[in-house]
Design a protein around this motif. Structure first.
Motif, PDB file in Angstrom:
ATOM      1  N   PHE A 173       8.263  -2.317  10.623  1.00 41.81           N
ATOM      2  CA  PHE A 173       9.631  -2.441  10.107  1.00 41.81           C
ATOM      3  C   PHE A 173       9.630  -3.209   8.793  1.00 41.81           C
ATOM      4  CE2 PHE A 173      13.472  -5.131   9.892  1.00 41.81           C
ATOM      5  CZ  PHE A 173      14.438  -4.145   9.810  1.00 41.81           C
ATOM      6  N   ILE A 174       8.881  -4.297   8.756  1.00 44.99           N
ATOM      7  CA  ILE A 174       8.775  -5.103   7.544  1.00 44.99           C
ATOM      8  C   ILE A 174       8.091  -4.312   6.437  1.00 44.99           C
ATOM      9  CG2 ILE A 174       7.560  -7.113   6.573  1.00 44.99           C
ATOM     10  CD1 ILE A 174       8.211  -8.547   9.236  1.00 44.99           C
ATOM     11  N   ALA A 175       7.095  -3.513   6.786  1.00 46.39           N
ATOM     12  CA  ALA A 175       6.404  -2.696   5.782  1.00 46.39           C
ATOM     13  C   ALA A 175       7.391  -1.800   5.044  1.00 46.39           C
ATOM     14  CB  ALA A 175       5.322  -1.859   6.454  1.00 46.39           C
ATOM     15  N   ARG A 176       8.298  -1.194   5.768  1.00 45.01           N
ATOM     16  CA  ARG A 176       9.301  -0.331   5.132  1.00 45.01           C
ATOM     17  C   ARG A 176      10.305  -1.148   4.321  1.00 45.01           C
ATOM     18  NH1 ARG A 176       7.446   4.627   4.284  1.00 45.01           N
ATOM     19  NH2 ARG A 176       6.803   5.694   6.199  1.00 45.01           N
ATOM     20  N   MET A 177      10.632  -2.338   4.806  1.00 43.28           N
ATOM     21  CA  MET A 177      11.534  -3.205   4.055  1.00 43.28           C
ATOM     22  C   MET A 177      10.899  -3.619   2.731  1.00 43.28           C
ATOM     23  SD  MET A 177      14.389  -3.795   5.817  1.00 43.28           S
ATOM     24  CE  MET A 177      14.957  -5.335   5.155  1.00 43.28           C
ATOM     25  N   VAL A 178       9.624  -3.976   2.770  1.00 40.45           N
ATOM     26  CA  VAL A 178       8.907  -4.358   1.559  1.00 40.45           C
ATOM     27  C   VAL A 178       8.806  -3.176   0.602  1.00 40.45           C
ATOM     28  CG1 VAL A 178       6.660  -5.082   0.655  1.00 40.45           C
ATOM     29  CG2 VAL A 178       7.605  -6.203   2.680  1.00 40.45           C
ATOM     30  N   VAL A 189       0.835  -1.208   0.000  1.00 40.65           N
ATOM     31  CA  VAL A 189       0.000   0.000   0.000  1.00 40.65           C
ATOM     32  C   VAL A 189       0.870   1.259   0.000  1.00 40.65           C
ATOM     33  CG1 VAL A 189      -1.645   1.340   1.370  1.00 40.65           C
ATOM     34  CG2 VAL A 189      -1.981  -1.113   1.071  1.00 40.65           C
ATOM     35  N   LEU A 190       1.928   1.260   0.791  1.00 42.14           N
ATOM     36  CA  LEU A 190       2.834   2.406   0.818  1.00 42.14           C
ATOM     37  C   LEU A 190       3.443   2.668  -0.561  1.00 42.14           C
ATOM     38  CD1 LEU A 190       4.722   1.825   4.190  1.00 42.14           C
ATOM     39  CD2 LEU A 190       3.290   3.802   3.632  1.00 42.14           C
ATOM     40  N   THR A 191       3.717   1.599  -1.290  1.00 41.07           N
ATOM     41  CA  THR A 191       4.366   1.730  -2.596  1.00 41.07           C
ATOM     42  C   THR A 191       3.400   2.194  -3.682  1.00 41.07           C
ATOM     43  OG1 THR A 191       5.915  -0.033  -2.013  1.00 41.07           O
ATOM     44  CG2 THR A 191       5.715   0.522  -4.346  1.00 41.07           C
ATOM     45  N   ILE A 192       2.245   1.558  -3.770  1.00 40.17           N
ATOM     46  CA  ILE A 192       1.355   1.832  -4.901  1.00 40.17           C
ATOM     47  C   ILE A 192       0.570   3.131  -4.740  1.00 40.17           C
ATOM     48  CG2 ILE A 192       1.138  -0.622  -5.390  1.00 40.17           C
ATOM     49  CD1 ILE A 192      -1.670  -0.547  -4.185  1.00 40.17           C
ATOM     50  N   THR A 193       0.510   3.681  -3.523  1.00 40.33           N
ATOM     51  CA  THR A 193      -0.233   4.934  -3.324  1.00 40.33           C
ATOM     52  C   THR A 193       0.654   6.169  -3.430  1.00 40.33           C
ATOM     53  OG1 THR A 193       0.029   4.743  -0.914  1.00 40.33           O
ATOM     54  CG2 THR A 193      -1.999   3.848  -1.890  1.00 40.33           C
ATOM     55  N   LYS A 194       1.923   5.979  -3.742  1.00 34.82           N
ATOM     56  CA  LYS A 194       2.813   7.127  -3.906  1.00 34.82           C
ATOM     57  C   LYS A 194       2.498   7.863  -5.214  1.00 34.82           C
ATOM     58  CE  LYS A 194       6.767   5.592  -1.209  1.00 34.82           C
ATOM     59  NZ  LYS A 194       8.212   5.305  -1.200  1.00 34.82           N
ATOM     60  N   GLY A 251       2.662   9.056  -8.775  1.00 36.89           N
ATOM     61  CA  GLY A 251       3.297   8.462  -9.941  1.00 36.89           C
ATOM     62  C   GLY A 251       3.248   6.950  -9.976  1.00 36.89           C
ATOM     63  N   SER A 252       2.703   6.331  -8.938  1.00 35.82           N
ATOM     64  CA  SER A 252       2.597   4.873  -8.929  1.00 35.82           C
ATOM     65  C   SER A 252       1.278   4.446  -9.562  1.00 35.82           C
ATOM     66  CB  SER A 252       2.717   4.345  -7.498  1.00 35.82           C
ATOM     67  OG  SER A 252       2.858   2.944  -7.506  1.00 35.82           O
ATOM     68  N   ILE A 253       0.912   3.186  -9.418  1.00 32.26           N
ATOM     69  CA  ILE A 253      -0.250   2.666 -10.147  1.00 32.26           C
ATOM     70  C   ILE A 253      -1.579   3.053  -9.496  1.00 32.26           C
ATOM     71  CG2 ILE A 253       1.051   0.730 -11.069  1.00 32.26           C
ATOM     72  CD1 ILE A 253      -0.216  -1.042  -8.933  1.00 32.26           C
ATOM     73  N   ALA A 254      -1.553   3.476  -8.227  1.00 31.56           N
ATOM     74  CA  ALA A 254      -2.781   3.901  -7.548  1.00 31.56           C
ATOM     75  C   ALA A 254      -2.473   5.100  -6.655  1.00 31.56           C
ATOM     76  CB  ALA A 254      -3.377   2.756  -6.732  1.00 31.56           C
ATOM     77  N   PRO A 255      -2.077   6.202  -7.259  1.00 29.03           N
ATOM     78  CA  PRO A 255      -1.617   7.350  -6.463  1.00 29.03           C
ATOM     79  C   PRO A 255      -2.697   7.908  -5.545  1.00 29.03           C
ATOM     80  CG  PRO A 255      -1.964   7.979  -8.759  1.00 29.03           C
ATOM     81  CD  PRO A 255      -2.102   6.493  -8.700  1.00 29.03           C
ATOM     82  N   ALA A 256      -2.305   8.118  -4.297  1.00 28.96           N
ATOM     83  CA  ALA A 256      -3.175   8.741  -3.295  1.00 28.96           C
ATOM     84  C   ALA A 256      -2.260   9.474  -2.318  1.00 28.96           C
ATOM     85  CB  ALA A 256      -4.037   7.710  -2.587  1.00 28.96           C
ATOM     86  N   PRO A 257      -1.747  10.631  -2.715  1.00 27.06           N
ATOM     87  CA  PRO A 257      -0.704  11.315  -1.943  1.00 27.06           C
ATOM     88  C   PRO A 257      -1.077  11.594  -0.491  1.00 27.06           C
ATOM     89  CG  PRO A 257      -0.937  12.304  -4.113  1.00 27.06           C
ATOM     90  CD  PRO A 257      -2.072  11.351  -3.961  1.00 27.06           C
ATOM     91  N   ARG A 258      -2.301  12.057  -0.260  1.00 24.48           N
ATOM     92  CA  ARG A 258      -2.688  12.386   1.119  1.00 24.48           C
ATOM     93  C   ARG A 258      -2.762  11.133   1.986  1.00 24.48           C
ATOM     94  NH1 ARG A 258      -7.476  17.010   0.465  1.00 24.48           N
ATOM     95  NH2 ARG A 258      -6.129  18.584  -0.546  1.00 24.48           N
ATOM     96  N   PHE A 259      -3.403  10.114   1.453  1.00 19.07           N
ATOM     97  CA  PHE A 259      -3.479   8.854   2.189  1.00 19.07           C
ATOM     98  C   PHE A 259      -2.081   8.304   2.447  1.00 19.07           C
ATOM     99  CE2 PHE A 259      -3.293   4.217   2.027  1.00 19.07           C
ATOM    100  CZ  PHE A 259      -4.128   3.886   3.092  1.00 19.07           C
ATOM    101  N   ASN A 260      -1.227   8.370   1.438  1.00 22.49           N
ATOM    102  CA  ASN A 260       0.126   7.850   1.561  1.00 22.49           C
ATOM    103  C   ASN A 260       0.897   8.578   2.656  1.00 22.49           C
ATOM    104  OD1 ASN A 260       3.214   8.081   0.620  1.00 22.49           O
ATOM    105  ND2 ASN A 260       2.379   6.123  -0.058  1.00 22.49           N
ATOM    106  N   ALA A 261       0.720   9.900   2.717  1.00 22.65           N
ATOM    107  CA  ALA A 261       1.425  10.684   3.729  1.00 22.65           C
ATOM    108  C   ALA A 261       0.960  10.318   5.131  1.00 22.65           C
ATOM    109  CB  ALA A 261       1.218  12.174   3.459  1.00 22.65           C
ATOM    110  N   VAL A 262      -0.360  10.223   5.307  1.00 22.57           N
ATOM    111  CA  VAL A 262      -0.910   9.886   6.621  1.00 22.57           C
ATOM    112  C   VAL A 262      -0.515   8.470   7.021  1.00 22.57           C
ATOM    113  CG1 VAL A 262      -3.032   9.535   7.938  1.00 22.57           C
ATOM    114  CG2 VAL A 262      -2.834  11.503   6.406  1.00 22.57           C
ATOM    115  N   PHE A 263      -0.677   7.541   6.093  1.00 26.06           N
ATOM    116  CA  PHE A 263      -0.351   6.152   6.384  1.00 26.06           C
ATOM    117  C   PHE A 263       1.142   5.987   6.671  1.00 26.06           C
ATOM    118  CE2 PHE A 263       0.103   1.578   4.950  1.00 26.06           C
ATOM    119  CZ  PHE A 263      -0.548   1.060   6.063  1.00 26.06           C
ATOM    120  N   GLY A 264       1.944   6.732   5.941  1.00 28.37           N
ATOM    121  CA  GLY A 264       3.386   6.695   6.171  1.00 28.37           C
ATOM    122  C   GLY A 264       3.754   7.174   7.562  1.00 28.37           C
ATOM    123  N   TRP A 265       3.072   8.237   8.037  1.00 30.55           N
ATOM    124  CA  TRP A 265       3.305   8.729   9.388  1.00 30.55           C
ATOM    125  C   TRP A 265       2.897   7.699  10.429  1.00 30.55           C
ATOM    126  CZ3 TRP A 265       6.148  12.365  11.450  1.00 30.55           C
ATOM    127  CH2 TRP A 265       6.541  13.457  10.680  1.00 30.55           C
TER     128      TRP A 265
END
Length: 222
Positions: free
Chosen positions: A106-111, A40-45, A47-61
């Motif tokens: 930790f694994i999420a970031r590794m993936v 989810v972190l990867t594909i919502t960035k 330019g990716s296949i399912a961009p969702a910048p706001r969601f990605n930022a919140v989820f990343g935090w």
């Protein structure tokens, strides 16, 4: 030496099995949680296949906050949750809960890191061929990143193995518990050294095994 193993061999063997149990089972559940999080972190960035910048930022935090919690604090903080989930807060099975929750972000970031290594042109080619987002994730992203994911898995297993030593100090069992009870509380340094040697051997075995698996899975080595 013979007298030492006659007295402590069975204890060390049981501790090794408990350590492997905690490491492997918690790693499995941590990947059940962490792998989808990393995807989810990867594909919502952008330019990716399912961009969702706001969601990605919140989820990343959220992932970063969970990842930043020191393991020993998390372990004590979720004791009520652990007790409610498995019926106890001590023992090897109870340790699976904090180990899983600590390792998952930790694994999420590794993936995420592994998936980002895929050439963006491969994704564009898959999209041009009409592949759905699910197909791109399962047949392109995850498949192409297998060597990197395997190397990440070795790092994750070794990290969790280190965490099991901490859980052993509070009665979770395993080699950490043996080192604490015999090596620290009873001043039996030979037992302490034995647990250290066994942990080093486990780390080396994990590293060698997954390095070989990663090399075999790497298409560049074929």
């Amino acid at each position: 030496m013979g007298a030492f193993f006659a007295e402590y061999g069975s204890i060390l063997w049981a501790g090794t099995l408990e350590t492997l149990y905690m490491t492997l089972v918690s790693a499995f559940f941590a990947y059940v949680l962490g792998l989808p999080m990393g995807v989810v972190l990867t594909i919502t960035k952008p330019g990716s296949i399912a961009p969702a910048p706001r969601f990605n930022a919140v989820f990343g935090w959220v992932v970063n906050i969970l990842r930043s919690l020191p393991f020993i604090i998390l372990m004590f903080f979720i004791i009520p949750f652990t007790r409610a989930l498995v019926g106890t807060s001590i023992g090897a099975t109870a340790a699976l809960v904090p180990l899983t929750l600590s390792a998952a972000p930790f694994i999420a970031r590794m993936v995420e890191q592994s998936l980002e290594e895929i050439d963006h042109g491969v994704l564009e080619a898959a999209q041009c061929m009409g592949a759905t987002k699910w197909q791109i994730v399962t047949r392109v992203l995850l498949v192409e990143s297998v060597p990197s994911l395997l190397r990440g898995l070795s790092i994750s297993l070794i990290t969790i193995l280190g965490y099991t030593a901490i859980t052993g100090s509070v009665g979770a069992g395993g080699l950490g518990n043996i080192a604490f009870r015999y090596g620290y509380q009873r001043y039996q340094t030979t037992v302490m050294y034995a647990t250290v040697v066994l942990l080093i051997l486990l780390v080396c075995i994990i590293q060698i095994l997954f390095d070989r698996l990663a090399r075999r899975a790497d298409k560049r080595n074929r």
